[in-house]
Design a protein around this motif. Structure first.
Motif, PDB file in Angstrom:
ATOM      1  N   CYS A  59       0.830  -1.216   0.000  1.00  0.00           N
ATOM      2  CA  CYS A  59       0.000   0.000   0.000  1.00  0.00           C
ATOM      3  C   CYS A  59       0.858   1.257   0.000  1.00  0.00           C
ATOM      4  CB  CYS A  59      -0.984  -0.011   1.170  1.00  0.00           C
ATOM      5  SG  CYS A  59      -0.213   0.300   2.766  1.00  0.00           S
ATOM      6  N   GLY A  60       2.174   1.084  -0.128  1.00  0.00           N
ATOM      7  CA  GLY A  60       3.049   2.249  -0.162  1.00  0.00           C
ATOM      8  C   GLY A  60       3.343   2.806   1.222  1.00  0.00           C
ATOM      9  N   GLY A  61       3.180   1.964   2.247  1.00  0.00           N
ATOM     10  CA  GLY A  61       3.494   2.422   3.613  1.00  0.00           C
ATOM     11  C   GLY A  61       2.402   3.259   4.227  1.00  0.00           C
ATOM     12  N   ASN A  62       1.154   3.024   3.804  1.00  0.00           N
ATOM     13  CA  ASN A  62       0.024   3.829   4.281  1.00  0.00           C
ATOM     14  C   ASN A  62      -0.810   3.153   5.360  1.00  0.00           C
ATOM     15  OD1 ASN A  62      -0.092   6.411   2.811  1.00  0.00           O
ATOM     16  ND2 ASN A  62      -0.054   5.073   1.019  1.00  0.00           N
ATOM     17  N   CYS A  63      -0.297   2.123   5.987  1.00  0.00           N
ATOM     18  CA  CYS A  63      -1.002   1.419   7.060  1.00  0.00           C
ATOM     19  C   CYS A  63      -2.363   0.912   6.573  1.00  0.00           C
ATOM     20  CB  CYS A  63      -1.176   2.339   8.276  1.00  0.00           C
ATOM     21  SG  CYS A  63      -1.565   1.457   9.799  1.00  0.00           S
ATOM     22  N   ALA A  64      -2.345   0.222   5.422  1.00  0.00           N
ATOM     23  CA  ALA A  64      -3.613  -0.235   4.868  1.00  0.00           C
ATOM     24  C   ALA A  64      -3.580  -1.667   4.327  1.00  0.00           C
ATOM     25  CB  ALA A  64      -4.056   0.716   3.751  1.00  0.00           C
ATOM     26  N   CYS A  65      -2.428  -2.378   4.437  1.00  0.00           N
ATOM     27  CA  CYS A  65      -2.401  -3.678   3.752  1.00  0.00           C
ATOM     28  C   CYS A  65      -1.838  -4.869   4.544  1.00  0.00           C
ATOM     29  CB  CYS A  65      -1.625  -3.555   2.441  1.00  0.00           C
ATOM     30  SG  CYS A  65       0.157  -3.387   2.656  1.00  0.00           S
ATOM     31  N   THR A  66      -0.990  -4.667   5.524  1.00  0.00           N
ATOM     32  CA  THR A  66      -0.301  -5.701   6.332  1.00  0.00           C
ATOM     33  C   THR A  66       0.855  -6.438   5.635  1.00  0.00           C
ATOM     34  OG1 THR A  66      -1.587  -7.748   5.951  1.00  0.00           O
ATOM     35  CG2 THR A  66      -2.480  -6.211   7.575  1.00  0.00           C
ATOM     36  N   THR A  67       1.173  -6.088   4.405  1.00  0.00           N
ATOM     37  CA  THR A  67       2.237  -6.856   3.731  1.00  0.00           C
ATOM     38  C   THR A  67       3.630  -6.539   4.287  1.00  0.00           C
ATOM     39  OG1 THR A  67       2.479  -5.217   1.989  1.00  0.00           O
ATOM     40  CG2 THR A  67       0.978  -7.036   1.536  1.00  0.00           C
ATOM     41  N   CYS A  68       3.748  -5.487   5.087  1.00  0.00           N
ATOM     42  CA  CYS A  68       5.048  -5.121   5.659  1.00  0.00           C
ATOM     43  C   CYS A  68       5.228  -5.730   7.054  1.00  0.00           C
ATOM     44  CB  CYS A  68       5.180  -3.604   5.731  1.00  0.00           C
ATOM     45  SG  CYS A  68       3.924  -2.866   6.801  1.00  0.00           S
ATOM     46  N   HIS A  69       4.376  -6.695   7.407  1.00  0.00           N
ATOM     47  CA  HIS A  69       4.411  -7.356   8.715  1.00  0.00           C
ATOM     48  C   HIS A  69       5.801  -7.925   9.027  1.00  0.00           C
ATOM     49  CE1 HIS A  69       2.955 -11.171  11.090  1.00  0.00           C
ATOM     50  NE2 HIS A  69       3.493 -10.280  11.894  1.00  0.00           N
ATOM     51  N   ASP A 111      -5.344  -2.475  14.791  1.00  0.00           N
ATOM     52  CA  ASP A 111      -6.536  -2.965  14.083  1.00  0.00           C
ATOM     53  C   ASP A 111      -6.140  -3.722  12.818  1.00  0.00           C
ATOM     54  OD1 ASP A 111      -8.412  -2.044  15.888  1.00  0.00           O
ATOM     55  OD2 ASP A 111      -8.707  -0.134  14.870  1.00  0.00           O
ATOM     56  N   LEU A 112      -5.113  -3.229  12.163  1.00  0.00           N
ATOM     57  CA  LEU A 112      -4.686  -3.868  10.923  1.00  0.00           C
ATOM     58  C   LEU A 112      -3.934  -5.168  11.228  1.00  0.00           C
ATOM     59  CD1 LEU A 112      -5.087  -3.116   8.018  1.00  0.00           C
ATOM     60  CD2 LEU A 112      -2.866  -2.032   8.013  1.00  0.00           C
ATOM     61  N   LEU A 113      -3.065  -5.117  12.241  1.00  0.00           N
ATOM     62  CA  LEU A 113      -2.314  -6.320  12.635  1.00  0.00           C
ATOM     63  C   LEU A 113      -3.264  -7.454  13.004  1.00  0.00           C
ATOM     64  CD1 LEU A 113       0.649  -4.957  14.763  1.00  0.00           C
ATOM     65  CD2 LEU A 113       0.830  -6.407  12.739  1.00  0.00           C
ATOM     66  N   ARG A 155       4.773  -6.348  14.290  1.00  0.00           N
ATOM     67  CA  ARG A 155       4.597  -4.915  14.002  1.00  0.00           C
ATOM     68  C   ARG A 155       4.454  -4.733  12.494  1.00  0.00           C
ATOM     69  NH1 ARG A 155       5.942  -0.899  17.832  1.00  0.00           N
ATOM     70  NH2 ARG A 155       4.774   0.361  16.345  1.00  0.00           N
ATOM     71  N   LEU A 156       3.917  -3.572  12.115  1.00  0.00           N
ATOM     72  CA  LEU A 156       3.918  -3.209  10.710  1.00  0.00           C
ATOM     73  C   LEU A 156       5.199  -2.418  10.454  1.00  0.00           C
ATOM     74  CD1 LEU A 156       0.215  -2.144  10.089  1.00  0.00           C
ATOM     75  CD2 LEU A 156       1.331  -4.309   9.505  1.00  0.00           C
ATOM     76  N   GLY A 157       5.992  -2.893   9.510  1.00  0.00           N
ATOM     77  CA  GLY A 157       7.274  -2.237   9.223  1.00  0.00           C
ATOM     78  C   GLY A 157       7.113  -0.768   8.849  1.00  0.00           C
ATOM     79  N   CYS A 158       5.986  -0.414   8.239  1.00  0.00           N
ATOM     80  CA  CYS A 158       5.817   0.977   7.791  1.00  0.00           C
ATOM     81  C   CYS A 158       5.414   1.910   8.924  1.00  0.00           C
ATOM     82  CB  CYS A 158       4.810   1.063   6.646  1.00  0.00           C
ATOM     83  SG  CYS A 158       3.105   0.704   7.108  1.00  0.00           S
ATOM     84  N   GLN A 159       5.025   1.326  10.081  1.00  0.00           N
ATOM     85  CA  GLN A 159       4.545   2.162  11.183  1.00  0.00           C
ATOM     86  C   GLN A 159       5.499   2.188  12.375  1.00  0.00           C
ATOM     87  OE1 GLN A 159       1.613   4.035  10.758  1.00  0.00           O
ATOM     88  NE2 GLN A 159       2.056   3.256   8.704  1.00  0.00           N
TER      89      GLN A 159
END
Ligand SMILES: Cc1cc2nc3c(=O)[nH]c(=O)nc-3n(C[C@H](O)[C@H](O)[C@H](O)COP(=O)(O)OP(=O)(O)OC[C@H]3O[C@@H](n4cnc5c(N)ncnc54)[C@H](O)[C@@H]3O)c2cc1C
Ligand code: FES
Lengths: 120, 243
Positions: free
Chosen positions: A50-60, A79-81, A92-96
């Motif tokens: 999602c480009g680091g927008n806290c919307a997808c979880t792929t950066c887990h 909430d996303l995790l 954690r989310l890598g982007c956050q």
């Protein structure tokens, strides 16, 4: 200087990045100084659909040590995790997750095998 | 600069049609090239890969069409002042190609929950909500569905005729428009989104079984989330996507 050590569940060789947190952002995706920012900015790839927008979880990522050196989770990140496959207590989310300071130790993260959450 | 060595699928689509909703909002209808297929759930988004200034910028856009509509995908976006992604897209013309990955996202509406559903959208935040509502309506009679839709002015209420038509034909669907900059003589509600939500879903009754789906830009989304969760709605019954 701070240190980020990246381990891979796939068995890929680990990587270590030394960086100066004051220089963040290192590129344009995710929170400045986040695990994603540090990795991408030093030529180490991490999924970030999602480009680091806290919307997808792929950066887990799973934090293996120095959790205390990371910024606190926001409710939005939690909430996303909640919907991330393979969730662990130190996920954690890598982007956050921003590396705030790791002078006295390195932050160690594990990149899970399946980070893609394409179909929920 | 980071190089992506990701193995995920990249799709290509041709811009088949562009629809101008108002001064700064357009829908792009994207036709997937030849043999590619995309299956998604109502509410999910595509991540467009935009070649801008020698780099690839990732910009997510919700799929505003319904999964049942097949491979003509609609995205709907507004121009953001000084925003590189939206300006790049607004400079595109019919026949050009766009690349993207997807579908992504966990803000989805698959099976309607057995309780009243309230959809709250602001501006282009209606994009992921639109297929959700169509899905909910298609599933037949059920607990009430409400759309609370706020925008700056009347022209910014996207797909308005559809919402009004659904409200006419489906007795269990209601449409409440809110304008933050109403024209004189506007007969709609005077409240702000937060005031309306507070009054209607928090103060007015003690029913806490509703499910909410909220989408828009910035803090207003998380403020509504906090308001509803603090008022006693279940955490997982308050779903949202903040842009
Ligand atoms: C999961 C997800 C789905 C999205 N779906 C849509 C969609 O369907 N339609 C759409 O128009 N946008 C959508 N967006 C926003 C979109 O991805 C871009 O952020 C937006 O187009 C601005 O990009 P830019 O490069 O022009 O500007 P940038 O320079 O990247 O813009 C930066 C600022 O604009 C704000 N912003 C984001 N979107 C908007 C908006 N629509 N109006 C005003 N300000 C905005 C951001 O919060 C940010 O502060 C979505 C974002 C996410 C995370
Ligand atoms: S990159 Fe999408 S949630 Fe982090």
């Amino acid at each position: 200087m701070a240190k980020l050590r990246i381990l891979y569940e796939t068995g890929e060789p680990e990587k270590v990045i030394e960086f100066d947190p004051a220089q963040a952002p290192f590129q344009h995706d995710g929170q400045p100084g986040s695990i994603l920012d540090v990795m991408l900015g030093h030529g180490v790839d991490l999924e970030h659909a999602c480009g680091g927008n806290c919307a997808c979880t792929t950066c887990h990522v799973i934090v293996k040590s120095s959790m205390a050196h990371l910024s606190e989770n926001s409710e939005t990140e939690d909430d996303l995790l909640d919907k991330a496959p393979g969730l662990t207590p130190t996920s954690r989310l890598g982007c956050q997750a921003v590396i705030e300071d790791s002078e006295d130790g390195e932050v160690v993260v594990l990149v899970p095998r399946y980070t893609i959450n394409q179909q929920v | 600069m980071a190089v992506s060595n990701s193995s995920r699928v990249t799709y290509e689509a041709t811009i088949e049609r562009i629809f101008q909703h108002n001064l700064d909002t357009r829908s792009f209808f994207l036709r997937l090239l030849s043999d590619q297929q995309l299956t998604w759930k109502a509410g999910q988004f595509l991540s467009l890969l935009l070649p801008i200034a020698g780099e690839t910028l990732i910009r997510p856009y919700s799929i505003a069409s319904s999964p049942e509509e097949g491979n003509l995908l609609e995205i709907c976006l507004n121009l953001v002042p000084a925003g590189p992604g939206s300006h790049y897209l607004f400079a595109r013309t019919v026949g050009e190609t766009l690349r993207f990955t997807g579908p992504w996202g966990t803000f989805v509406f698959d099976q309607p929950p057995p309780a009243e559903c309230v959809f709250i959208a602001d501006g282009t935040g209606i994009a992921p909500i639109r297929p959700m509502i169509r899905r909910a309506l298609a599933s037949g009679r059920q607990p009430p569905l409400q759309l609370l839709y706020s925008a700056l002015q009347g022209a910014d209420l996207l797909y308005r005729q559809d919402w009004e038509a659904y409200a006419q034909t489906c007795s269990w669907f209601s449409f409440t428009p809110l304008l933050s900059n109403p024209p004189s003589g506007w007969s709609g509600l005077p409240d702000s989104l937060a005031e309306y939500v507070e009054r209607r879903y928090v103060s007015e009754d003690s029913d806490r079984s509703r499910h909410f789906y909220i989408c828009g830009v910035g803090q207003q989304v998380t403020q509504l989330r906090d308001l509803l969760r603090r008022a006693g709605y279940q955490r997982r019954a308050v779903q949202y996507e903040k842009w």
